[in-house]
Scaffold this motif. Structure first.
Motif, PDB file in Angstrom:
ATOM      1  N   SER A   6     -16.802  11.411  -6.995  1.00 21.47           N
ATOM      2  CA  SER A   6     -15.338  11.394  -6.923  1.00 21.47           C
ATOM      3  C   SER A   6     -14.817  12.810  -6.667  1.00 21.47           C
ATOM      4  N   ALA A   7     -13.813  12.888  -5.803  1.00 21.60           N
ATOM      5  CA  ALA A   7     -13.281  14.175  -5.360  1.00 21.60           C
ATOM      6  C   ALA A   7     -12.116  14.595  -6.267  1.00 21.60           C
ATOM      7  N   ASP A   8     -11.968  15.904  -6.438  1.00 23.76           N
ATOM      8  CA  ASP A   8     -10.893  16.443  -7.280  1.00 23.76           C
ATOM      9  C   ASP A   8      -9.678  16.711  -6.383  1.00 23.76           C
ATOM     10  N   ILE A   9      -8.867  15.671  -6.212  1.00 19.90           N
ATOM     11  CA  ILE A   9      -7.771  15.758  -5.233  1.00 19.90           C
ATOM     12  C   ILE A   9      -6.467  15.188  -5.821  1.00 19.90           C
ATOM     13  N   PRO A  10      -6.003  15.755  -6.952  1.00 19.36           N
ATOM     14  CA  PRO A  10      -4.822  15.181  -7.622  1.00 19.36           C
ATOM     15  C   PRO A  10      -3.550  15.200  -6.767  1.00 19.36           C
ATOM     16  N   VAL A  11      -3.363  16.215  -5.962  1.00 15.81           N
ATOM     17  CA  VAL A  11      -2.128  16.277  -5.155  1.00 15.81           C
ATOM     18  C   VAL A  11      -2.136  15.147  -4.120  1.00 15.81           C
ATOM     19  N   ALA A  12      -3.256  14.995  -3.426  1.00 18.89           N
ATOM     20  CA  ALA A  12      -3.360  13.923  -2.426  1.00 18.89           C
ATOM     21  C   ALA A  12      -3.177  12.562  -3.095  1.00 18.89           C
ATOM     22  N   GLU A  13      -3.747  12.393  -4.282  1.00 21.65           N
ATOM     23  CA  GLU A  13      -3.645  11.103  -4.969  1.00 21.65           C
ATOM     24  C   GLU A  13      -2.205  10.801  -5.394  1.00 21.65           C
ATOM     25  N   ARG A  14      -1.452  11.846  -5.709  1.00 20.32           N
ATOM     26  CA  ARG A  14      -0.037  11.640  -6.062  1.00 20.32           C
ATOM     27  C   ARG A  14       0.787  11.337  -4.812  1.00 20.32           C
ATOM     28  N   ILE A  15       0.512  12.080  -3.756  1.00 18.23           N
ATOM     29  CA  ILE A  15       1.377  12.013  -2.571  1.00 18.23           C
ATOM     30  C   ILE A  15       1.112  10.769  -1.714  1.00 18.23           C
ATOM     31  N   VAL A  16      -0.112  10.239  -1.747  1.00 16.83           N
ATOM     32  CA  VAL A  16      -0.462   9.138  -0.848  1.00 16.83           C
ATOM     33  C   VAL A  16       0.393   7.890  -1.112  1.00 16.83           C
ATOM     34  N   GLY A  17       0.933   7.769  -2.304  1.00 24.05           N
ATOM     35  CA  GLY A  17       1.815   6.637  -2.601  1.00 24.05           C
ATOM     36  C   GLY A  17       3.275   6.908  -2.256  1.00 24.05           C
ATOM     37  N   ARG A  18       3.562   8.095  -1.757  1.00 20.80           N
ATOM     38  CA  ARG A  18       4.958   8.496  -1.500  1.00 20.80           C
ATOM     39  C   ARG A  18       5.263   8.742  -0.022  1.00 20.80           C
ATOM     40  N   ILE A  19       4.218   8.792   0.814  1.00 19.50           N
ATOM     41  CA  ILE A  19       4.461   9.155   2.213  1.00 19.50           C
ATOM     42  C   ILE A  19       4.820   7.930   3.063  1.00 19.50           C
ATOM     43  N   ARG A  52       8.752   3.498  -2.295  1.00 12.34           N
ATOM     44  CA  ARG A  52       8.380   3.430  -0.884  1.00 12.34           C
ATOM     45  C   ARG A  52       8.317   2.009  -0.346  1.00 12.34           C
ATOM     46  N   GLU A  53       7.663   1.114  -1.094  1.00 12.36           N
ATOM     47  CA  GLU A  53       7.478  -0.242  -0.547  1.00 12.36           C
ATOM     48  C   GLU A  53       8.817  -0.925  -0.354  1.00 12.36           C
ATOM     49  N   ALA A  54       9.731  -0.737  -1.325  1.00 14.19           N
ATOM     50  CA  ALA A  54      11.063  -1.344  -1.210  1.00 14.19           C
ATOM     51  C   ALA A  54      11.816  -0.738  -0.021  1.00 14.19           C
ATOM     52  N   LEU A  55      11.675   0.568   0.172  1.00 17.26           N
ATOM     53  CA  LEU A  55      12.325   1.213   1.333  1.00 17.26           C
ATOM     54  C   LEU A  55      11.792   0.617   2.633  1.00 17.26           C
ATOM     55  N   ARG A  56      10.474   0.484   2.716  1.00 21.78           N
ATOM     56  CA  ARG A  56       9.877  -0.041   3.956  1.00 21.78           C
ATOM     57  C   ARG A  56      10.357  -1.464   4.236  1.00 21.78           C
ATOM     58  N   GLU A  57      10.433  -2.272   3.170  1.00 23.18           N
ATOM     59  CA  GLU A  57      10.899  -3.651   3.352  1.00 23.18           C
ATOM     60  C   GLU A  57      12.350  -3.679   3.819  1.00 23.18           C
ATOM     61  N   ILE A  61      13.884  -1.754  11.561  1.00 22.53           N
ATOM     62  CA  ILE A  61      13.288  -0.421  11.752  1.00 22.53           C
ATOM     63  C   ILE A  61      11.857  -0.437  11.232  1.00 22.53           C
ATOM     64  N   GLU A  62      10.928  -0.177  12.159  1.00 22.72           N
ATOM     65  CA  GLU A  62       9.511  -0.246  11.799  1.00 22.72           C
ATOM     66  C   GLU A  62       9.023   1.119  11.297  1.00 22.72           C
ATOM     67  N   THR A  63       8.254   1.104  10.222  1.00 23.17           N
ATOM     68  CA  THR A  63       7.678   2.347   9.700  1.00 23.17           C
ATOM     69  C   THR A  63       6.161   2.175   9.587  1.00 23.17           C
ATOM     70  N   LYS A  64       5.461   3.296   9.365  1.00 24.67           N
ATOM     71  CA  LYS A  64       4.000   3.243   9.180  1.00 24.67           C
ATOM     72  C   LYS A  64       3.628   4.149   8.015  1.00 24.67           C
ATOM     73  N   ILE A  65       2.403   4.000   7.560  1.00 21.67           N
ATOM     74  CA  ILE A  65       1.894   4.946   6.560  1.00 21.67           C
ATOM     75  C   ILE A  65       0.638   5.600   7.143  1.00 21.67           C
ATOM     76  N   HIS A  66       0.695   6.902   7.242  1.00 21.06           N
ATOM     77  CA  HIS A  66      -0.460   7.667   7.743  1.00 21.06           C
ATOM     78  C   HIS A  66      -0.954   8.577   6.618  1.00 21.06           C
ATOM     79  N   TYR A  67      -1.846   8.130   5.773  1.00 23.49           N
ATOM     80  CA  TYR A  67      -2.651   6.923   5.863  1.00 23.49           C
ATOM     81  C   TYR A  67      -2.651   6.291   4.482  1.00 23.49           C
ATOM     82  N   PRO A  68      -2.642   4.982   4.382  1.00 21.31           N
ATOM     83  CA  PRO A  68      -2.484   4.353   3.067  1.00 21.31           C
ATOM     84  C   PRO A  68      -3.671   4.580   2.123  1.00 21.31           C
TER      85      PRO A  68
END
Ligand SMILES: *Cc1c(COP(=O)(O)O)cnc(C)c1O
Length: 364
Positions: free
Chosen positions: A322-335, A289-294, A301-308
């Motif tokens: 601590s919350a049991d949120i494995p899907v969110a924790e995986r996906i938050v680095g990919r959106i 993701r970070e390389a794509l954004r750069e 082309i400007e992009t955003k992350i909702h929410y980093p």
């Protein structure tokens, strides 16, 4: 340059309409709670198929005051998603209630199949968020809430105009909260929000809560904030409301074009036949993701992350268990949210598509 969002008014006819609306307010002089505020509330209620709408100063106020209207306080639990703008969690915390996080599903919304397990005797409200402007599985959420006698409050801040099985956002649960801030699909030119409900007593309480908890501006019944919408914003919102179908149609067309052109190289949002999102954001899930954004930035082309940062991971909430949120924790680095606003041309859309395909070495 393709900015992520363009808040300037480029259409001269639109600008003229807005200025005329402001001119009318300056001339009649009812700057606070003037006639346009009531007209805007009627229009919001009508769009949402609700008996009542109460305008407020922001989406944050809408959430906070909706929870206050339901007497949410210390000892109460409010179930929500980890993936939202922090206003959702702040509203719960400011009421003194305890947030409980249910993980998201592949559609990036609260996973309704995990909801029932999170309900306890203390659960007072389920607060689902229609992330990206696509409705959560409200059919399942409402059924579970009814079975347990728990309130549903929609955070529909991103979803004004969205539908599920023909039912509009803002029509589900006891109260529904909207933001009309300048970034939203239905936008003001300053802060703005609204709460919808079918319950006249809740409407009356919200009207008191949005003005320091007062009744008839004299007697204070609840300690509260000043959260009124001003007349100028209401007047301009009425103009944008009339243009909303066109705005949504354009956003949906851009989304269709993206999904068609990018579906083979990144994960695009899926849309079912029964759900009509408004694409407040067009969020793709990607590798590197970070390389794509750069790369996109270097191509203008400007992009955003909702929410980093997931809400429960924010510094202000370190004290929470601590919350049991494995899907969110995986996906938050990919959106990543790519530009999809209605001021973009077809050429802009094609440029964004071409740049993303180039980055992933995908030919056309
Ligand atoms: C925008 C937004 C809010 C807050 O609205 P404001 O008008 O900016 O206070 C709350 N929740 C969600 C999901 C939002 O997108």
């Amino acid at each position: 340059m393709i900015p992520y969002l363009d808040l300037a008014i480029r259409d001269e006819a639109h600008k003229r309409e807005l200025l005329e609306a402001v001119d009318r307010v300056l001339s009649h002089g009812r700057i606070l709670l003037g006639p346009e505020v009531g007209q805007f509330e009627e229009a919001v209620a009508r769009q949402c198929g609700r008996a009542h709408a109460v305008s407020v100063n922001s989406g944050t106020d809408a959430l906070y005051l909706a929870l206050r209207a339901l007497d949410v306080g210390p000892g109460d639990e409010v179930i929500t998603t980890p993936l939202s703008w922090i206003a959702t969690l702040n509203a719960i915390a400011l009421c003194g209630a305890t947030p409980v996080f249910v993980d998201i599903g592949e559609d990036l919304n609260l996973d309704a199949t995990r909801l029932e397990a999170a309900i306890t005797a203390r659960t007072k409200v389920i607060l689902p968020v229609h992330y990206t402007g696509r409705l959560c599985d409200m059919t399942t959420i409402e059924a579970i809430a009814a079975r347990h006698g728990v309130n549903v409050v929609e955070d529909a801040a991103q979803a004004f105009g969205a539908r599920l099985n023909g039912r509009p956002a803002g029509s589900f649960g006891r109260l529904s909260c909207f933001s009309m801030n300048p970034m939203k699909v239905l936008c003001a030119y300053g802060e703005a929000g609204a709460v919808t409900t079918d319950d006249a007593a809740l409407r009356d309480k919200l009207i008191a809560l949005r003005y320091n908890g007062t009744i008839n501006k004299e007697e204070c019944h609840y300690p509260s904030i000043n959260g009124r919408l001003d007349t100028m914003q209401a007047a301009m919102l009425l103009i944008n409301m009339a243009r909303l179908p066109e705005t949504i149609a354009r956003r949906r067309a851009i989304a269709r074009a993206y999904t068609e052109a990018l579906g083979d190289c990144v994960q695009c949002p899926s849309e079912s036949a029964t759900s009509e999102g408004v694409y407040y954001t067009y969020v793709i899930q990607v590798d590197r993701r970070e390389a794509l954004r750069e790369y996109l930035q270097s191509e203008g082309i400007e992009t955003k992350i909702h929410y980093p940062i997931l809400m429960p991971h924010q510094p202000a909430y370190r004290h929470l268990p601590s919350a049991d949120i494995p899907v969110a924790e995986r996906i938050v680095g990919r959106i990543v949210s790519i530009p999809n606003h209605e001021k973009m041309t077809d050429g802009d859309v094609a440029e964004v598509v071409a740049a993303i395909r180039r980055f992933y070495g995908a030919s056309r």
